[in-house]
Design an enzyme around this catalytic site. Structure first.
Site, PDB file in Angstrom:
ATOM      1  N   THR A 204       0.172   4.435   1.473  1.00 54.89           N
ATOM      2  CA  THR A 204       0.147   5.124   2.761  1.00 54.89           C
ATOM      3  C   THR A 204       0.627   4.200   3.869  1.00 54.89           C
ATOM      4  O   THR A 204       0.126   3.091   4.025  1.00 54.89           O
ATOM      5  CB  THR A 204      -1.270   5.610   3.073  1.00 54.89           C
TER       6      THR A 204
ATOM      7  N   ASP B 226      -1.173  -1.118   6.404  1.00 59.93           N
ATOM      8  CA  ASP B 226      -1.466  -0.721   7.779  1.00 59.93           C
ATOM      9  C   ASP B 226      -2.934  -0.408   7.996  1.00 59.93           C
ATOM     10  O   ASP B 226      -3.362  -0.223   9.132  1.00 59.93           O
ATOM     11  CB  ASP B 226      -0.620   0.488   8.198  1.00 59.93           C
TER      12      ASP B 226
ATOM     13  N   ASP C  62       0.862  -1.166   0.000  1.00 62.84           N
ATOM     14  CA  ASP C  62       0.000   0.000   0.000  1.00 62.84           C
ATOM     15  C   ASP C  62       0.905   1.225   0.000  1.00 62.84           C
ATOM     16  O   ASP C  62       2.060   1.162   0.419  1.00 62.84           O
ATOM     17  CB  ASP C  62      -0.895  -0.027   1.245  1.00 62.84           C
TER      18      ASP C  62
END
Length: 816
Positions: free
Chosen positions: A320, A570, A318
């Protein structure tokens, strides 16, 4: 919030406004109504003991050990002490790893917010009790089944329960199940089920419990052990009968007492077949790898996952929290073409000051201030499904009207009724240019229409929206991202970026960290057909606007294409994909649900920890493959010698004590060191095939050399059993040491020192009188000694040729 009540255990109602009292909590905890103890991240001490001690092979070894003790042959029962020491080492090493991992797991354990004695408190998940009032905010994982008492735009992600990624609106009176996660809004809920009765304990126990991941090493070793299990009994029958016949037959052997020597020879053949140390070396290598990574702040929730990342050839990440730090700052304010209506700064100040604002909106508070005037009459909280939030201020307010803050393409759609100001197409084009520069772009739009105060469910955008201003936000790139991604490219691991942000923004960030990604792909146009999906994944590396369900589908598609996939992330939106990937990796900022299903957790959030994990996994695979050749070659020659000597009715050429000595010098001691040495060889599938391709011919060569020595001894005649056995020991040891030298390449100083030490040990074994007496060794006559050395020489040449052929056929690029 409302002051609704629910009955407590005594039948009285506990007010939701104040929550339970400390005395209520104490009584319910004593009554067993707490949420249970946190699960360990690894096996219990009993499970570790059982796995290392209570095995089929240990049962056979134990039976043989007791048999020899009963026969008074304790010197030949040395293998029993070696087996015990192996088991002790395995238990101690894995228990040490368990303690460290459990300690890290406790430090990393999630906590819950509850209302008690009128104030919000953070408590351990295990301390939540029946009847507690849970305080829920965006990003929280529900830790126990609960009944909603109050809510404000509450949306839940139930993907871990149902597999459905769309957020679900929750109203007052609805039941929310543990394991679901708050994606938007806030609320209060009364806990109605705890411990084993709640979904969370089953989910967390399943996710946190020590389990065997798909480990090629363990799968291959288990397969070999099954083969040996099937062969063990018939081979023992053959060798036992052969030894009794060599003593004159069963009747004669029992009458003369020679059956004792026959049984000792049979035990030697049976024990030699069992690769006792191979399982030990695997457990020790995994445990030591887990401890090494734990010291680098990498929590390995399943020890076999140490191996897993070494097999990965596609890394899905990912943006971010992985490429970027996850901290968002306001980059700039851009005119939307027409002068912004009055009150736009106050509106932005309110969005930034909203206590329930998401991370992006909160960044506005540092630049724009809310004047503290009357709050908006109607608020629509941010929703991941809508991708916008709104606030309607009364007519007399300086920011009168409705203000909408959100993704430009979601605020201005084909159904948007345009207001005065810049045309929608121009606004979207301007936003697209900003996004292409790597900036997260939001639009602030205004309408004179007030949103009806009917709740946030199925709310629609007001008509007459006009763009007031465009806002750009920038995420800080992790300083370690570029170097880490470059390392993976050098190691032949493809990188796929799967993000929920605009694909143009993600593409710009990818280029900033040095990835050659070409054009990004908008996942809203991702095909549902599996074949087309696979073609799209092969053609692109960056995907934006990816939903949680799409992330999972993309991981599954990559696996269907034959790839071994690791997934990092996350967010809650990463949890489904992390769970499906062979190796799921959660960052330190990950939601509890995401950490629960991950194999690895980067406790300090440093992306540059992953190369160390890859290196550790490669070391485990390469070293276990290396030492497995030693153990499997021993099993091969033991089976061959047992069957041949049993069929020929010859005396078995070794005593158990002699095999204990040769095993220690040629396999056990060097294997322990080799299994823990550094080894950066790239992973290549086919661990068991490569090991057997070297071990089986090597074992056959050793067996042939020993058989040649004993054939000469039988034909020439006149040699004592002690001399023949010593000649066999010399031949076996020398050829087996050549196998050790072959699998130790390239020869470093340390590996050369180990080989030299084992050769010195063999010399001491054959020359020190005390050792000669204990192991019943006597130097053979010149003729037999010459044949023994000649057979060993031919065997060594055979091993050299075999090693050369094996290396050319199986050595991967960039090998050892």
């Amino acid at each position: 919030m409302s002051t609704s009540t629910a009955p407590d255990e005594s039948g009285a109602d506990a007010p939701a406004g104040t929550g339970l009292s400390a005395e209520d909590v104490r009584q319910r905890t004593l009554a067993g109504l707490a949420n249970g103890e946190p699960e360990d991240s690894s096996r219990s001490l009993w499970q570790i003991f059982r796995a290392n001690v209570l095995t089929l092979f240990n049962a056979i070894v134990g039976a043989c050990f007791l048999l020899l003790l009963l026969l008074g042959q304790w010197k030949d029962a040395l293998f029993g002490f070696a087996a015990v020491s192996n088991a002790v080492i395995g238990v101690v090493q894995e228990y040490r790893a368990k303690k460290l991992l459990d300690r890290l797991a406790v430090l990393d354990a999630p906590r819950a917010r509850v209302l008690r004695d009128g104030s919000v408190q953070e408590v351990a998940v295990a301390d939540v009790v029946l009847g507690d009032i849970a305080v829920l905010q965006a990003g929280d994982q529900v830790v126990a089944d609960a009944l909603i008492l109050d809510e404000n735009g509450l949306e839940m992600d139930e993907s871990l329960l149902t597999g459905e990624s769309e957020p679900v609106d929750k109203d007052r009176g609805s039941i929310i199940l543990s394991g679901s996660t708050v994606t938007a809004g806030q609320g209060m809920a009364r806990v109605v089920a705890v411990g084993a009765g709640s979904y969370a304990s089953r989910l967390t126990a399943e996710a946190k419990r020590f389990s065997l991941v798909n480990s090629e090493i363990r799968n291959g070793i288990s397969r070999v052990l099954r083969w040996i299990s099937w062969a063990l009994f018939p081979v023992m029958v053959i060798i036992t009968n052969g030894q009794m016949q060599a003593k004159g037959g069963w009747d004669a052997a029992f009458r003369s007492g020679a059956w004792v020597d026959a049984f000792v020879g049979a035990v030697a053949g049976a024990i030699a077949m069992i690769p006792l140390g191979l399982v030990l070396m695997t457990s020790v290598a995994f445990a030591v790898g887990g401890v090494r990574l734990a010291r680098q702040k990498v929590l390995v929730q399943e020890l076999a996952a140490v191996e897993g990342l070494a097999r990965v050839d596609v890394l899905c990440i990912d943006k971010t929290g992985t490429l970027t730090e996850g901290r968002v700052i306001l980059d700039g304010v851009h005119h939307a073409g027409m002068p912004a209506p009055p009150g736009w700064q106050e509106a932005l100040g309110w969005f930034g000051a909203d206590p329930h604002a998401n991370a992006t909106a909160r960044c506005l508070a540092a630049t724009f201030e809310f004047d503290g005037g009357p709050p908006p009459d109607v608020v629509v909280p941010f929703s991941s499904a809508r991708k916008w939030s709104a606030a309607s201020f009364p007519a007399l307010h300086s920011a009168a009207g409705t203000w909408v803050l959100g993704a430009p393409e979601m605020v201005f759609t084909a159904d948007t009724t345009p207001g005065s100001g810049t045309p929608v197409g121009a606004v979207l084009e301007h936003a697209g240019r900003l996004a292409t520069a790597g900036l997260r772009t939001l639009v602030l739009a205004h309408s004179r229409e007030i949103i009806p105060d009917g709740g946030s469910e199925d709310v629609e955008l007001p008509s007459g929206l006009a763009a007031a201003t465009l806002l750009t936000f920038r995420e800080k790139i992790r300083p370690d991202a570029a170097q880490t991604l470059a390392y993976f490219r050098q190691q032949g691991v493809a990188v796929k970026i799967l993000s929920g942000d605009d694909y143009r923004t993600v593409t710009a960030v990818a280029r900033e960290v040095g990835l050659d990604v070409g054009r990004g792909f908008d996942a809203r146009h991702l095909p549902t057909d599996l074949k087309l999906l696979e073609e799209t994944l092969a053609a692109h590396s960056v995907f934006g606007r990816v939903t949680p369900a799409q992330k999972k589908d993309m991981v599954l598609a990559l696996q269907g294409m034959g790839h071994t996939v690791a997934m990092t992330g996350d967010g809650v939106n990463d949890a489904l994909a992390i769970k499906e990937a062979e190796i799921g990796i959660a960052m330190d900022t990950a939601a509890p649900a995401t950490k629960a299903v991950a194999r690895l957790v980067l406790l300090d959030g440093r992306f540059d920890r992953l190369p160390a994990v890859l290196a550790e996994g490669r070391q485990v695979i390469a070293n276990i493959e290396r030492v497995s050749v030693l153990f499997l070659s021993k099993t091969t020659y033991a089976v061959a010698l047992s069957v041949v000597f049993g069929a020929l009715m010859w005396i078995f050429p070794f005593l158990p004590r002699q095999l204990s000595a040769t095993d220690g010098l040629t396999i056990g001691i060097p294997a322990f060191f080799l299994a823990l040495m550094s080894n950066a060889r790239r992973y290549s599938p086919g661990f068991l095939k490569r090991s057997l391709a070297m071990a089986v011919p090597a074992g056959a060569i050793i067996a042939a050399a020993v058989l040649a020595v004993n054939a000469y001894s039988a034909i020439a005649g006149g040699f004592s059993e002690g001399a023949s056995r010593t000649a066999s020991v010399v031949t076996l040891s020398l050829v087996a040491l050549s196998v050790l030298a072959a699998i130790s390449r390239p020869v470093t100083r340390l590996r050369l020192a180990i080989i030299a030490a084992m050769c010195a040990g063999l010399v001491l074994l054959l020359t020190v009188p005390l050792l000669q007496d204990f192991f019943m060794l006597e130097w053979p006559p010149d003729g037999l000694a010459a044949v023994s050395l000649a057979a060993a020489g031919v065997g060594i040449m055979g091993i050299l040729v075999l090693s050369h052929v094996h290396e050319r056929r199986y050595a991967p690029e960039g090998s050892r």
